[in-house]
Scaffold this motif. Structure first.
Motif, short mmCIF file in Angstrom:
data_model
loop_
_atom_site.label_atom_id
_atom_site.label_comp_id
_atom_site.label_asym_id
_atom_site.label_seq_id
_atom_site.Cartn_x
_atom_site.Cartn_y
_atom_site.Cartn_z
N GLN A 1 -1.03 15.78 -14.71
CA GLN A 1 -2.09 15.47 -15.67
C GLN A 1 -1.82 16.14 -17.02
O GLN A 1 -2.08 15.55 -18.07
N THR A 2 -1.28 17.35 -17.00
CA THR A 2 -0.97 18.04 -18.27
C THR A 2 0.17 17.35 -19.01
O THR A 2 0.37 17.57 -20.20
N ASN B 1 0.37 14.08 -19.29
CA ASN B 1 -0.15 12.73 -19.60
C ASN B 1 0.29 11.67 -18.59
O ASN B 1 0.52 10.52 -18.95
N CYS B 2 0.44 12.11 -17.35
CA CYS B 2 0.76 11.20 -16.25
C CYS B 2 -0.45 11.17 -15.34
O CYS B 2 -0.77 12.18 -14.70
N ASN B 3 -1.15 10.06 -15.30
CA ASN B 3 -2.43 9.99 -14.59
C ASN B 3 -2.20 9.80 -13.09
O ASN B 3 -2.21 8.68 -12.57
N ALA C 1 7.38 12.43 -15.23
CA ALA C 1 6.31 11.91 -16.10
C ALA C 1 6.85 10.99 -17.19
O ALA C 1 6.12 10.13 -17.71
#
Length: 261
Positions: A88-89, A91-93, A27
């Protein structure tokens, strides 16, 4: 612009703490990136629980009608969505994909010769939908591929190392690609029994020489074959190294084994 295409599999996927550390590092990579994962051991475990026996010939899974259902559920569902949710947790979409989604990777069903491998796909770089993939990357979306492709309406089990190599070749027309294979060893070893005998740079002439001397263990050979296929087809660099060295291996000073022409 650089693009990192990273394949993770084996023991890291089976170890929740190791996977968590790896995804945290993944990430943090700022450049465009694509992740490809395996999941064979998890598929075998779930298959056993369902009473579906895993069959292998020369280390390759035979994917019959029952098995393709299991690997589709496990690779495209369980493993893929767990990885996407974890990213996602951080902050990697991320977006979870198979080759069927957006027609991203077309394949051909492996023809029957001596062995019928069943629902197994063979892939080439010209079967990759680079336009759609580039569009996702331009939106700062991170594709996460399960090792599944498609042909003639069927989902096909496809080697994750090969998918990574083919994606790298296809995207090398647009980006400067570094393909990174992450696994549990520090790199390609001169002596499989010596963990610190890493070959840090393996140009083709040295590879050919060591191949004739039977230096490489069977398990690393498919990765090396995929690596040189990629290098000969336009990929700038391939790195084979330990998953814990991922961030180092996206920089200029790498650990593991760097493969170039």
């Amino acid at each position: 612009m650089k693009l990192f295409i990273i394949k993770i599999g084996g023991n890291v996927l089976d170890n929740p703490e190791a996977l968590k550390r790896f995804l945290s590092d993944f990430a943090q990579i700022k450049e465009p990136k694509i992740l490809i994962h395996g999941g064979g051991k998890i598929a075998t475990k779930i298959g056993d629980q369902l009473g579906i026996e895993s069959k292998y010939v020369n280390g390759r899974r035979i994917t019959d009608a029952q098995t393709i259902d299991v690997v589709t559920m496990v690779y495209g569902g369980l493993v893929n969505k767990q990885i996407v949710a974890a990213l996602q947790t951080l902050n990697c979409n991320a977006i979870g994909l198979t080759g069927a989604d957006g027609n991203l990777i077309k394949a051909t069903k492996r023809p029957v010769k001596d062995i019928d491998y069943g629902f197994v796909g063979d892939v080439k770089a010209d079967g990759v939908n680079t336009v759609f993939l580039h569009a996702l990357l331009n939106q700062n979306v991170v594709p996460v591929f399960a090792p599944l492709t498609h042909a003639d309406g069927s989902i096909l089990n496809t080697n994750a190392d090969t998918i990574a190599s083919v994606l790298a070749v296809a995207m090398s027309k647009i980006f400067e690609v570094r393909l990174i294979y992450c696994f549990e060893k520090r790199g390609v070893l001169m002596d499989v029994n010596q963990a610190d005998s890493v070959i840090t740079h393996l140009p083709k002439n040295l590879y050919d020489d060591l191949l004739t001397k039977s230096v490489f263990a069977d398990g690393i050979l498919p990765k090396l074959e995929n690596a040189y296929d990629a290098i000969h087809s336009g990929v700038k660099e391939v790195l084979i190294g330990e998953a814990t060295d991922l961030l180092k291996n996206t920089g200029a000073k790498t650990e593991g084994t760097l493969i170039t022409l």
